[in-house]
Design a protein around this motif. Structure first.
Motif, PDB file in Angstrom:
ATOM      1  N   THR A  19       0.785  -1.137   0.201  1.00  0.00           N
ATOM      2  CA  THR A  19      -0.083   0.044   0.086  1.00  0.00           C
ATOM      3  C   THR A  19       1.122   1.474   0.100  1.00  0.00           C
ATOM      4  O   THR A  19       0.788   2.319  -0.581  1.00  0.00           O
ATOM      5  CB  THR A  19      -1.013  -0.144   1.313  1.00  0.00           C
ATOM      6  OG1 THR A  19      -1.705  -1.091   1.285  1.00  0.00           O
ATOM      7  CG2 THR A  19      -1.913   1.261   1.170  1.00  0.00           C
ATOM      8  N   GLN A  20       2.031   1.255   0.876  1.00  0.00           N
ATOM      9  CA  GLN A  20       2.703   2.388   0.899  1.00  0.00           C
ATOM     10  C   GLN A  20       3.383   2.449  -0.423  1.00  0.00           C
ATOM     11  O   GLN A  20       3.617   3.556  -1.037  1.00  0.00           O
ATOM     12  CB  GLN A  20       3.846   2.223   1.956  1.00  0.00           C
ATOM     13  CG  GLN A  20       4.646   3.308   1.978  1.00  0.00           C
ATOM     14  CD  GLN A  20       5.670   3.094   3.431  1.00  0.00           C
ATOM     15  OE1 GLN A  20       5.868   2.125   3.692  1.00  0.00           O
ATOM     16  NE2 GLN A  20       6.279   4.319   3.598  1.00  0.00           N
ATOM     17  N   PHE A  23       0.754   4.230  -2.709  1.00  0.00           N
ATOM     18  CA  PHE A  23       0.541   5.481  -2.496  1.00  0.00           C
ATOM     19  C   PHE A  23       1.874   6.510  -2.913  1.00  0.00           C
ATOM     20  O   PHE A  23       1.727   7.381  -3.381  1.00  0.00           O
ATOM     21  CB  PHE A  23       0.563   5.636  -0.895  1.00  0.00           C
ATOM     22  CG  PHE A  23       0.319   7.156  -0.334  1.00  0.00           C
ATOM     23  CD1 PHE A  23      -0.927   7.595  -0.621  1.00  0.00           C
ATOM     24  CD2 PHE A  23       1.462   7.839  -0.150  1.00  0.00           C
ATOM     25  CE1 PHE A  23      -1.189   9.026  -0.305  1.00  0.00           C
ATOM     26  CE2 PHE A  23       0.980   8.916   0.505  1.00  0.00           C
ATOM     27  CZ  PHE A  23      -0.208   9.688   0.397  1.00  0.00           C
ATOM     28  N   LEU A  93      -4.325  -0.496  -4.262  1.00  0.00           N
ATOM     29  CA  LEU A  93      -4.370   0.116  -2.992  1.00  0.00           C
ATOM     30  C   LEU A  93      -3.908   1.526  -2.677  1.00  0.00           C
ATOM     31  O   LEU A  93      -4.770   2.017  -1.788  1.00  0.00           O
ATOM     32  CB  LEU A  93      -3.443  -0.975  -1.924  1.00  0.00           C
ATOM     33  CG  LEU A  93      -3.644  -2.200  -2.193  1.00  0.00           C
ATOM     34  CD1 LEU A  93      -2.738  -3.126  -1.555  1.00  0.00           C
ATOM     35  CD2 LEU A  93      -5.139  -2.512  -1.174  1.00  0.00           C
ATOM     36  N   GLY A  94      -3.137   2.096  -3.258  1.00  0.00           N
ATOM     37  CA  GLY A  94      -2.663   3.638  -2.959  1.00  0.00           C
ATOM     38  C   GLY A  94      -3.968   4.514  -3.577  1.00  0.00           C
ATOM     39  O   GLY A  94      -4.194   5.517  -2.566  1.00  0.00           O
ATOM     40  N   VAL A  97      -6.719   4.405  -0.812  1.00  0.00           N
ATOM     41  CA  VAL A  97      -6.260   5.298   0.189  1.00  0.00           C
ATOM     42  C   VAL A  97      -6.497   6.795  -0.041  1.00  0.00           C
ATOM     43  O   VAL A  97      -7.379   7.338   0.745  1.00  0.00           O
ATOM     44  CB  VAL A  97      -4.929   5.100   0.747  1.00  0.00           C
ATOM     45  CG1 VAL A  97      -4.578   6.142   1.774  1.00  0.00           C
ATOM     46  CG2 VAL A  97      -4.852   3.739   1.428  1.00  0.00           C
ATOM     47  N   VAL A  98      -6.173   7.320  -1.268  1.00  0.00           N
ATOM     48  CA  VAL A  98      -6.121   8.476  -1.670  1.00  0.00           C
ATOM     49  C   VAL A  98      -7.416   8.980  -2.074  1.00  0.00           C
ATOM     50  O   VAL A  98      -8.078   9.842  -1.720  1.00  0.00           O
ATOM     51  CB  VAL A  98      -5.178   9.105  -2.649  1.00  0.00           C
ATOM     52  CG1 VAL A  98      -5.362  10.299  -3.438  1.00  0.00           C
ATOM     53  CG2 VAL A  98      -3.495   8.455  -2.511  1.00  0.00           C
ATOM     54  N   ALA A 100     -10.285   7.561  -0.944  1.00  0.00           N
ATOM     55  CA  ALA A 100     -11.014   7.909   0.371  1.00  0.00           C
ATOM     56  C   ALA A 100     -10.698   9.153   1.037  1.00  0.00           C
ATOM     57  O   ALA A 100     -11.755   9.799   1.449  1.00  0.00           O
ATOM     58  CB  ALA A 100     -10.523   6.557   1.171  1.00  0.00           C
ATOM     59  N   VAL A 101      -9.484   9.365   0.920  1.00  0.00           N
ATOM     60  CA  VAL A 101      -9.226  10.756   1.518  1.00  0.00           C
ATOM     61  C   VAL A 101      -9.982  11.995   1.018  1.00  0.00           C
ATOM     62  O   VAL A 101     -10.657  12.874   1.679  1.00  0.00           O
ATOM     63  CB  VAL A 101      -7.787  10.986   2.050  1.00  0.00           C
ATOM     64  CG1 VAL A 101      -7.480  12.441   2.049  1.00  0.00           C
ATOM     65  CG2 VAL A 101      -7.128  10.141   2.654  1.00  0.00           C
TER      66      VAL A 101
END
Length: 118
Positions: A19-20, A23, A93-94, A97-98, A100-101
């Motif tokens: 995930t990192q 991202f 995955l990245g 996350v982004v 979702a934010v």
């Protein structure tokens, strides 16, 4: 039992590292623009995974078409390699996350409750 928890910890550590890495791939101008557009068109939270998948595919499509804009030939990405699919999973995955934010910020700014579609 310790071996089981060790394996689960290693699996979660691997997912976190993936995930990192994803991202880091999204945290570029092109990736952030794709994520903003995806968050703006995403209707509800339950569409996050589909939207992140679409964003990862758009990312790969832009990377495949960009050399043609410089006069080069179109080249497909190496679809049959494990590294391509791991990079795609990391991007997915990245983007999740982004997006979702950004969607959370969008829901705060619009003040609407984004309930799941019925």
């Amino acid at each position: 039992m310790e071996a089981f928890f060790g394996q689960v910890g290693a699996l979660l550590g691997g997912v976190f590292n993936l995930t990192q890495a994803g991202f880091d791939g999204v945290n570029q101008v092109m990736g952030l623009l794709i994520a903003v557009v995806a968050a703006l068109i995403m209707p509800t939270w339950n569409r996050l995974w589909a939207t992140a998948l679409g964003a990862a595919l758009v990312h790969h499509l832009i990377n495949a078409v960009r050399p043609m804009l410089d006069g080069g030939a179109f080249a497909l990405p190496p679809l049959l390699t494990l590294s391509f699919w791991m990079a795609t999973l990391a991007l997915f995955l990245g983007y999740a996350v982004v997006i979702a934010v950004f969607f959370f910020i969008k829901s705060l700014l619009t003040g609407r409750k984004h309930s799941p579609a019925h």
